[in-house]
Write an enzyme that holds these catalytic residues in place. Sequence first.
Site, PDB file in Angstrom:
ATOM      1  N   CYS A   2      12.934  -2.393  10.130  1.00 25.28           N
ATOM      2  CA  CYS A   2      14.307  -2.468  10.619  1.00 25.28           C
ATOM      3  C   CYS A   2      14.453  -3.753  11.446  1.00 25.28           C
ATOM      4  CB  CYS A   2      14.738  -1.298  11.482  1.00 25.28           C
ATOM      5  SG  CYS A   2      14.610   0.284  10.653  1.00 25.28           S
ATOM      6  N   ARG A  27      12.698  -7.269   6.981  1.00 28.22           N
ATOM      7  CA  ARG A  27      12.149  -6.154   7.757  1.00 28.22           C
ATOM      8  C   ARG A  27      12.553  -4.799   7.199  1.00 28.22           C
ATOM      9  NH1 ARG A  27      10.586  -8.059  12.854  1.00 28.22           N
ATOM     10  NH2 ARG A  27      10.565  -5.943  13.603  1.00 28.22           N
ATOM     11  N   TRP A  73      14.954   0.152   7.337  1.00 31.19           N
ATOM     12  CA  TRP A  73      13.893   0.651   6.468  1.00 31.19           C
ATOM     13  C   TRP A  73      13.735   2.114   6.868  1.00 31.19           C
ATOM     14  CZ3 TRP A  73       8.976   2.831   6.704  1.00 31.19           C
ATOM     15  CH2 TRP A  73       8.235   2.786   5.523  1.00 31.19           C
ATOM     16  N   ASN A  99      15.245   0.016  16.203  1.00 34.14           N
ATOM     17  CA  ASN A  99      14.094  -0.238  15.344  1.00 34.14           C
ATOM     18  C   ASN A  99      12.912   0.495  15.976  1.00 34.14           C
ATOM     19  OD1 ASN A  99      11.913  -1.326  13.918  1.00 34.14           O
ATOM     20  ND2 ASN A  99      11.888  -3.199  15.145  1.00 34.14           N
ATOM     21  N   GLY A 100      12.285   1.389  15.220  1.00 28.89           N
ATOM     22  CA  GLY A 100      11.134   2.124  15.746  1.00 28.89           C
ATOM     23  C   GLY A 100      11.200   3.590  15.346  1.00 28.89           C
ATOM     24  N   GLU A 473      -6.777  -7.929  -3.878  1.00 31.54           N
ATOM     25  CA  GLU A 473      -5.543  -8.588  -3.436  1.00 31.54           C
ATOM     26  C   GLU A 473      -4.642  -8.902  -4.648  1.00 31.54           C
ATOM     27  OE1 GLU A 473      -3.719  -8.977  -1.072  1.00 31.54           O
ATOM     28  OE2 GLU A 473      -2.478 -10.720  -1.509  1.00 31.54           O
ATOM     29  N   LYS A 477      -0.805  -7.615  -5.297  1.00 32.52           N
ATOM     30  CA  LYS A 477       0.319  -8.516  -5.590  1.00 32.52           C
ATOM     31  C   LYS A 477       1.067  -8.042  -6.825  1.00 32.52           C
ATOM     32  CE  LYS A 477       0.686  -9.987  -2.772  1.00 32.52           C
ATOM     33  NZ  LYS A 477       0.117 -10.015  -1.489  1.00 32.52           N
ATOM     34  N   GLU A 480       2.858  -4.435  -6.207  1.00 33.26           N
ATOM     35  CA  GLU A 480       3.958  -4.328  -5.234  1.00 33.26           C
ATOM     36  C   GLU A 480       5.231  -5.004  -5.698  1.00 33.26           C
ATOM     37  OE1 GLU A 480       3.382  -6.188  -1.369  1.00 33.26           O
ATOM     38  OE2 GLU A 480       2.116  -7.712  -2.261  1.00 33.26           O
ATOM     39  N   HIS A 496     -18.668   3.687 -14.242  1.00 32.01           N
ATOM     40  CA  HIS A 496     -19.037   4.934 -13.565  1.00 32.01           C
ATOM     41  C   HIS A 496     -17.857   5.893 -13.467  1.00 32.01           C
ATOM     42  CE1 HIS A 496     -23.024   3.505 -12.678  1.00 32.01           C
ATOM     43  NE2 HIS A 496     -22.494   2.354 -12.276  1.00 32.01           N
ATOM     44  N   LYS A 591       8.683  -6.197   5.232  1.00 34.43           N
ATOM     45  CA  LYS A 591       7.671  -7.213   5.514  1.00 34.43           C
ATOM     46  C   LYS A 591       6.856  -6.879   6.764  1.00 34.43           C
ATOM     47  CE  LYS A 591       6.096 -11.538   5.069  1.00 34.43           C
ATOM     48  NZ  LYS A 591       5.069 -11.480   4.021  1.00 34.43           N
TER      49      LYS A 591
END
Length: 596
Positions: A2, A27, A73, A99-100, A473, A477, A480, A496, A591
């Site tokens: 947020c 955000r 968010w 925000n929180g 990584e 990428k 996402e 395995h 982000k």
Amino acid sequence: MCGIVGYVGYEDVKEIILSGLEKLEYRGYDSAGIAVINEDGVKVFKDKGRIANLRKIIDNNAKSNIGIGHTRWATHGVPNKINSHPHQSCSKRFTLVHNGIIENDEYLRSKYLKNVKFESNTDTETVVQLIQKFVDNGENVDLAIRHTMSEIKGSYALAILDNENPEIIYAAKNKSPLLVGIGKGFNMVGSDAMAMISLTNEFYELDDKEFIKITKDKIEIYTIYGNKVDKKSYKADIDTADIEKGVYPHYMMKEIEEQPFVVRRIMNEYSDDNGKPIVDKDILSDVKNSDKIYIIACGTSYHAGLVGKQLLEKIAQKPAEVIIASEFIYNMPLLSKKPLFLFISQSGETADCRAVLVKVKKMGYKTIALTNVKGSTLSREANHTLLLYAGPEIAVASTKAYTAQITVLSILSTLIYNSLGIDIFRELSIAANVMESLCDNADIYKDLAKEFLVGQRSCFYIGRHMDYFVCVEAALKLKEISYIQTEGFAAGELKHGTIALIEENTPVIAIITHESINLNTRSNIKEVKARGAKTLIISMKKISTDTDQIIVDNVHEILSPLVSIIPAQYLSYYAALQKGCDIDKPRNLAKSVTVE
Ligand code: F6R
């Protein structure tokens, strides 16, 4: 998560808040809203969707010189119009953005707000109703807000409007970031400097549990107990060009292509007058005096940490362990006698990292923040900061921060103890040149993404040794931003169990940059090929074969992640592009993950 922004001054606030919110959209972008006060009282405009949508629903009644805005968010309550911020108290006197996360929301509702009719499913509404409640009980507004701050548990950055004091923005902070932007004839609050940088570059950083009142020409900062706080302002050196896309279609593409320049900038920032690598001597001495480095991070930064462990152990012969921040907090490993904690975080705001930082600081251990954001929460709270100098990273999918983190860790490692005798600047310069040539020849990835990835349900990246860490990584990428389910796997481990998932045409991308594992990884490729996989090989020139599709020029093996990740970043970009995905703002993500 947020983003919040507020402005009080002399200009019409609508465009200022909207463009501030656009800078904060990284955000969170489920929903957005704005509130202003003018002669007709408070006006709130909000809805599900992006800021672009909010722009369409704001009418001329929004004319005002004071306002607050929010991009969300979702945590409590689905993203819809009702749950969007701003929220209002039942009398509509108070209007608030947050925000929180308020952890004791249910408790507060049952203790103080039993008779209040709530409109939304958010924890935020509890805060605004509580302020109203305390004012109704006879407290003045300042006290009611500070009283509310003392009651709520959790994280918050709040900006509040009071219809009866229409020239003031009230704000408060705990654990979530909040800055005050200092202007001439105006003042602002915002989740980060980028939301305000077009109007001012001078800021106050707020500390936890501080309460703020701003008017167009006055800023007052108080503790939660009402004691006045004197602060020193600081100037942010953000170049506004750095936060624009420029000629690039997406921030992600811009940031991929900035990587060689970032490596060179880091060498410049970490060099002495003679051009030799240098790191703050206090940092070096704390690292040298420790017997083990605990690297704490999340997501891509965690993946950089996996590479960092290799650099620390192989170059500096310093034992290191990498732990996901959200795991460490509840499941701490048995620590060595003299541990040192290294937090890797692009944003410096990641709540899971901060929770660990607070915990280990209480235990008396030394801490370093490796972050891109000077003045960020982790940077302020850790004993030391190593900056990344990558410039603002705006695309949600991290690219240049990852390579910057590895670059700084490689320099640090050689300065601790250069057991391999590497001329690190020489090797990094070679790597930067190879990165640049990969970017200059990026056209090939469009067709490769089409041939191997578009239309696929799942994909595997396989590799051994350091290539394996790049694979995890690379997989992140791809998944996402393109939503193709992708796993990064240790090539030898596939047989395995996971090899059961290989079907006709399943894409398997192998990364091979180390001589010692070349033949083994190639055997694993044969195994998946024999089961129908479609294979794509990214290899280092000196060990490549004619049939490898992507060949990367040679760099020192220990720095191979800096170059082998680049084809993977491009493949993700082009797969997402061709699937029509929103590259810079993938679904469900934000982000800066400022909630635990
Ligand atoms: C993925 C990504 C995330 C972040 C993670 C940690 O592309 O960007 O996985 O790496 O949320 O964020 P920072 O580094 O800001 O702590």
